[in-house]
Scaffold this motif. Sequence first.
Motif, PDB file in Angstrom:
ATOM      1  N   GLY A   1      21.107  28.949 -17.697  1.00 12.63           N
ATOM      2  CA  GLY A   1      22.208  29.092 -16.468  1.00 12.63           C
ATOM      3  C   GLY A   1      22.036  28.131 -15.302  1.00 12.63           C
ATOM      4  N   HIS A   2      22.973  28.103 -14.836  1.00 10.65           N
ATOM      5  CA  HIS A   2      23.007  27.277 -13.276  1.00 10.65           C
ATOM      6  C   HIS A   2      21.945  27.609 -12.448  1.00 10.65           C
ATOM      7  CE1 HIS A   2      26.650  25.069 -14.379  1.00 10.65           C
ATOM      8  NE2 HIS A   2      27.100  25.946 -15.145  1.00 10.65           N
ATOM      9  N   ASP A   3      21.438  28.941 -12.208  1.00 11.05           N
ATOM     10  CA  ASP A   3      20.579  29.457 -11.410  1.00 11.05           C
ATOM     11  C   ASP A   3      18.998  28.709 -11.665  1.00 11.05           C
ATOM     12  OD1 ASP A   3      22.399  31.277 -10.177  1.00 11.05           O
ATOM     13  OD2 ASP A   3      21.566  32.835 -11.184  1.00 11.05           O
ATOM     14  N   ILE A   4      18.834  28.664 -12.934  1.00 10.26           N
ATOM     15  CA  ILE A   4      17.626  27.831 -13.315  1.00 10.26           C
ATOM     16  C   ILE A   4      17.914  26.433 -13.086  1.00 10.26           C
ATOM     17  CG2 ILE A   4      16.202  27.435 -15.441  1.00 10.26           C
ATOM     18  CD1 ILE A   4      15.803  30.345 -14.281  1.00 10.26           C
ATOM     19  N   GLY A   5      18.952  25.701 -13.304  1.00  9.83           N
ATOM     20  CA  GLY A   5      19.083  24.386 -12.929  1.00  9.83           C
ATOM     21  C   GLY A   5      19.316  24.191 -11.546  1.00  9.83           C
ATOM     22  N   ASP A   6      19.780  24.929 -10.758  1.00 10.40           N
ATOM     23  CA  ASP A   6      19.667  24.840  -9.277  1.00 10.40           C
ATOM     24  C   ASP A   6      17.933  24.710  -8.703  1.00 10.40           C
ATOM     25  OD1 ASP A   6      22.041  24.883  -8.838  1.00 10.40           O
ATOM     26  OD2 ASP A   6      22.372  26.641  -8.260  1.00 10.40           O
ATOM     27  N   LEU A   7      17.124  25.647  -9.590  1.00 11.56           N
ATOM     28  CA  LEU A   7      15.751  25.530  -9.158  1.00 11.56           C
ATOM     29  C   LEU A   7      15.053  24.204  -9.604  1.00 11.56           C
ATOM     30  CD1 LEU A   7      14.515  29.033 -10.614  1.00 11.56           C
ATOM     31  CD2 LEU A   7      14.676  28.364  -8.130  1.00 11.56           C
TER      32      LEU A   7
ATOM     33  N   PHE B   1      27.539  16.405   6.075  1.00  9.73           N
ATOM     34  CA  PHE B   1      26.499  15.315   5.894  1.00  9.73           C
ATOM     35  C   PHE B   1      25.323  15.785   5.095  1.00  9.73           C
ATOM     36  CE2 PHE B   1      28.740  14.451   9.913  1.00  9.73           C
ATOM     37  CZ  PHE B   1      29.280  12.980   9.565  1.00  9.73           C
ATOM     38  N   TYR B   2      25.355  16.923   4.731  1.00  2.45           N
ATOM     39  CA  TYR B   2      24.020  17.537   3.745  1.00  2.45           C
ATOM     40  C   TYR B   2      24.453  18.269   2.757  1.00  2.45           C
ATOM     41  CZ  TYR B   2      21.487  15.438   7.816  1.00  2.45           C
ATOM     42  OH  TYR B   2      20.816  14.816   8.714  1.00  2.45           O
ATOM     43  N   ASP B   3      23.537  18.105   1.661  1.00  6.46           N
ATOM     44  CA  ASP B   3      24.056  18.892   0.476  1.00  6.46           C
ATOM     45  C   ASP B   3      23.585  20.295   0.828  1.00  6.46           C
ATOM     46  OD1 ASP B   3      24.398  19.201  -2.449  1.00  6.46           O
ATOM     47  OD2 ASP B   3      22.080  19.408  -2.397  1.00  6.46           O
ATOM     48  N   TYR B   4      24.652  21.050   0.417  1.00  5.66           N
ATOM     49  CA  TYR B   4      24.610  22.639   0.501  1.00  5.66           C
ATOM     50  C   TYR B   4      23.279  23.393  -0.333  1.00  5.66           C
ATOM     51  CZ  TYR B   4      26.108  23.718  -3.920  1.00  5.66           C
ATOM     52  OH  TYR B   4      26.303  23.853  -5.368  1.00  5.66           O
ATOM     53  N   LEU B   5      22.800  22.796  -1.216  1.00  8.76           N
ATOM     54  CA  LEU B   5      21.528  23.161  -2.148  1.00  8.76           C
ATOM     55  C   LEU B   5      20.062  22.733  -1.725  1.00  8.76           C
ATOM     56  CD1 LEU B   5      20.729  24.980  -4.481  1.00  8.76           C
ATOM     57  CD2 LEU B   5      21.265  22.986  -5.962  1.00  8.76           C
TER      58      LEU B   5
ATOM     59  N   GLN C   1       6.092  15.314 -14.123  1.00  2.15           N
ATOM     60  CA  GLN C   1       5.321  16.634 -13.996  1.00  2.15           C
ATOM     61  C   GLN C   1       5.997  17.818 -14.437  1.00  2.15           C
ATOM     62  OE1 GLN C   1       1.809  16.382 -13.628  1.00  2.15           O
ATOM     63  NE2 GLN C   1       2.370  14.163 -13.614  1.00  2.15           N
ATOM     64  N   PRO C   2       5.238  18.975 -15.110  1.00  2.95           N
ATOM     65  CA  PRO C   2       6.139  20.020 -15.833  1.00  2.95           C
ATOM     66  C   PRO C   2       6.568  20.958 -14.444  1.00  2.95           C
ATOM     67  CG  PRO C   2       3.404  20.376 -15.638  1.00  2.95           C
ATOM     68  CD  PRO C   2       3.852  19.046 -15.535  1.00  2.95           C
ATOM     69  N   TYR C   3       7.685  21.333 -14.492  1.00  5.30           N
ATOM     70  CA  TYR C   3       8.437  22.432 -13.551  1.00  5.30           C
ATOM     71  C   TYR C   3       8.121  24.033 -13.937  1.00  5.30           C
ATOM     72  CZ  TYR C   3      10.681  18.059 -12.462  1.00  5.30           C
ATOM     73  OH  TYR C   3      11.054  16.858 -12.076  1.00  5.30           O
ATOM     74  N   GLN C   4       7.934  24.549 -12.868  1.00  3.10           N
ATOM     75  CA  GLN C   4       7.942  26.129 -12.932  1.00  3.10           C
ATOM     76  C   GLN C   4       9.342  26.844 -12.594  1.00  3.10           C
ATOM     77  OE1 GLN C   4       5.383  27.831 -14.644  1.00  3.10           O
ATOM     78  NE2 GLN C   4       6.777  29.467 -14.974  1.00  3.10           N
ATOM     79  N   LEU C   5      10.110  27.055 -13.467  1.00  2.96           N
ATOM     80  CA  LEU C   5      11.502  27.430 -13.179  1.00  2.96           C
ATOM     81  C   LEU C   5      11.333  29.083 -13.611  1.00  2.96           C
ATOM     82  CD1 LEU C   5      13.505  24.585 -14.544  1.00  2.96           C
ATOM     83  CD2 LEU C   5      12.613  24.816 -12.163  1.00  2.96           C
ATOM     84  N   GLY C   6      11.112  29.780 -12.423  1.00  3.84           N
ATOM     85  CA  GLY C   6      10.976  31.238 -12.688  1.00  3.84           C
ATOM     86  C   GLY C   6       9.844  31.564 -13.635  1.00  3.84           C
ATOM     87  N   THR C   7      10.170  32.144 -14.771  1.00  2.15           N
ATOM     88  CA  THR C   7       9.281  32.352 -15.798  1.00  2.15           C
ATOM     89  C   THR C   7       8.971  31.142 -16.846  1.00  2.15           C
ATOM     90  OG1 THR C   7      10.806  33.471 -16.892  1.00  2.15           O
ATOM     91  CG2 THR C   7       9.563  34.839 -15.531  1.00  2.15           C
ATOM     92  N   HIS C   8       9.990  30.351 -16.769  1.00  2.94           N
ATOM     93  CA  HIS C   8       9.834  29.198 -17.666  1.00  2.94           C
ATOM     94  C   HIS C   8       9.082  28.050 -17.173  1.00  2.94           C
ATOM     95  CE1 HIS C   8      13.264  31.556 -19.660  1.00  2.94           C
ATOM     96  NE2 HIS C   8      13.674  31.651 -18.574  1.00  2.94           N
ATOM     97  N   GLU C   9       8.306  27.229 -18.036  1.00  2.84           N
ATOM     98  CA  GLU C   9       7.911  26.112 -17.653  1.00  2.84           C
ATOM     99  C   GLU C   9       8.730  24.912 -18.448  1.00  2.84           C
ATOM    100  OE1 GLU C   9       3.979  23.868 -19.305  1.00  2.84           O
ATOM    101  OE2 GLU C   9       3.192  25.260 -17.716  1.00  2.84           O
ATOM    102  N   TYR C  10       9.102  23.962 -17.643  1.00  4.01           N
ATOM    103  CA  TYR C  10      10.166  23.077 -18.236  1.00  4.01           C
ATOM    104  C   TYR C  10       9.663  21.675 -17.962  1.00  4.01           C
ATOM    105  CZ  TYR C  10      14.536  20.737 -18.704  1.00  4.01           C
ATOM    106  OH  TYR C  10      15.688  19.969 -19.203  1.00  4.01           O
ATOM    107  N   HIS C  11       9.935  20.603 -18.721  1.00  2.13           N
ATOM    108  CA  HIS C  11       9.458  19.398 -18.846  1.00  2.13           C
ATOM    109  C   HIS C  11      10.944  18.522 -18.651  1.00  2.13           C
ATOM    110  CE1 HIS C  11       5.238  19.562 -19.449  1.00  2.13           C
ATOM    111  NE2 HIS C  11       5.570  20.749 -20.190  1.00  2.13           N
ATOM    112  N   ASN C  12      10.801  17.460 -17.731  1.00  2.00           N
ATOM    113  CA  ASN C  12      12.163  16.747 -17.735  1.00  2.00           C
ATOM    114  C   ASN C  12      11.839  15.320 -17.340  1.00  2.00           C
ATOM    115  OD1 ASN C  12      14.716  16.040 -15.774  1.00  2.00           O
ATOM    116  ND2 ASN C  12      15.404  17.196 -17.406  1.00  2.00           N
TER     117      ASN C  12
END
Length: 533
Positions: free
Chosen positions: A368-374, A319-323, A432-443
């Motif tokens: 990569g998918h790891d950053i996408g998961d973050l 019933f719940y999303d694994y991620l 608002q900007p996202y901090q994805l590891g060492t990357h700052e990302y806007h979406n």
Amino acid sequence: MSDEKLPQDRTYDPKKIRRAAEERYARTSAASAIRPASEELVYELRVQQIELEMQHEQLRQAQEALEISRDRFVDLYEFAPNAYFTLTRDGLIAESNLKASTMLGVERKNLRQRRFARFVADQDQDRWYRLFQTMRENPGEQTHETDMVLVRNDGSTFGAHLDCLCKTAADESWTLRIALVDISRLKQAEDELRIAAIAFESREGMMITDAQGVILKVNQAFSNITGFSAEEAIGRNFCMLQSECKQPETCTAMWKNVNATGFWSGEIWTTRKNGEDFAEQLTLSAVKNDEGVVTNFVAAINDNTLKRAAAEEIKRLAFYDYLTHLPNRRLLLDRINQAFAVTARKHQRGALLFVDLDNFKDLNDNFGHDIGDLLLLQVAQRLVSCVREEDTVARIGGDEFVIMLEDLSPDILVCATQVEVIGEKILAALNQPYQLGTHEYHNSPSIGATLFSNHTESREDLLKQADIAMYQAKKTGRNTLRFFDPQMQAIITERMAMETDLRQALTRNQFVLHYQLQATHDGRIVGAEALIR
């Protein structure tokens, strides 16, 4: 003969008998007279007569005692609980008692002169032969004990214990005496005890108490589960494991059921030695004597901690999303059903918001998918923070999220305004900007919304409506909120029907090709336009 009692010592002693005879004769009147020498012979004869009478009486008493003793022995022999046999040198049955006849199922008269080996089971024939030969070939008194399987006259078998005594008489005649005990029940009891011992030391925790609940015995699994060693548990009360005041209703119902039916099974919270409470699967059975009085309780316990964790994990996966650990599509659909019932009962409205992240594929492809998961994890957290606790945020796949809002105004315009406010709040949060590891990302997201007030549409239809509205948001430049328009749905439905008809026509070869010539102003043909109808 005189009624005088003979000496109590019945051992034959000629001197004692002689003295007794003289004393008896001396007390007679004839003996008191003065005897001349000629009467000495008469005296001697009279004393000897008395002596012979006393010897006869002593022999009579001895014979009577012997007969009583013999009768007692015969009774003990014939009615003994064990079977007795006497075998000849040839292994034939010379004598047997009544129990032997009963045990082998053969009339006593028919046992005589039958070979004892005939009643030995096939698997023990060799052992019996070796035992019999060993005893017969070694003269003198000797004994042997052994267990064998014997065969009754009807072919049934039973386990027996044999005590064998070899006797050689003065005339060199040889006999073998056997005392035989049926040990079938003993063997069965031993087998049951062995099985019970193995079962007792199973992976289940086992505990045996007396009628007052005082622990008498526990197994190793019990110690592993509770942390109490056997020495620590024995002598203490069963209730030492029950958490105080946490489940009084369950405990009361448990003992009530056990006292009424002799059995109870269920889950109960108990406490380990280290103070940790844990869920225990308990099966409690009462043991009663022949009078129906409870003498013991037997408890089987299992630690349900892992089972509960596994059940929770199965529920989470189902019933719940694994991620993100948000509700998945299945749980969302179930909650939509519940929302239908609530809105109809309260005459309120609800809404579904379909949220899709813009350009999410580019992020996965580039980082990569790891950053996408973050990113997905942070989006999930922000979405939850934008709505009320009673609302539902679900991830239904990839970068697609659905938000279900409940308890909205029954007025459609007010309801739309409420949804728009929450939609704008979501847009602001996800921009608002996202901090994805060492990357700052806007979406940014594209959001489609649809309203519902009762069960006029299905769950799937509502999701399709919100999905259509979300794609309209993408077509109008992304990073925006659009509401579902029924006219738009009609156009989309018509287009989908046309696509279906075209696919079927292609499969069935229903298309006709037409060419339309293209000419210049002076009538010169320069090409053709192909049309399919």
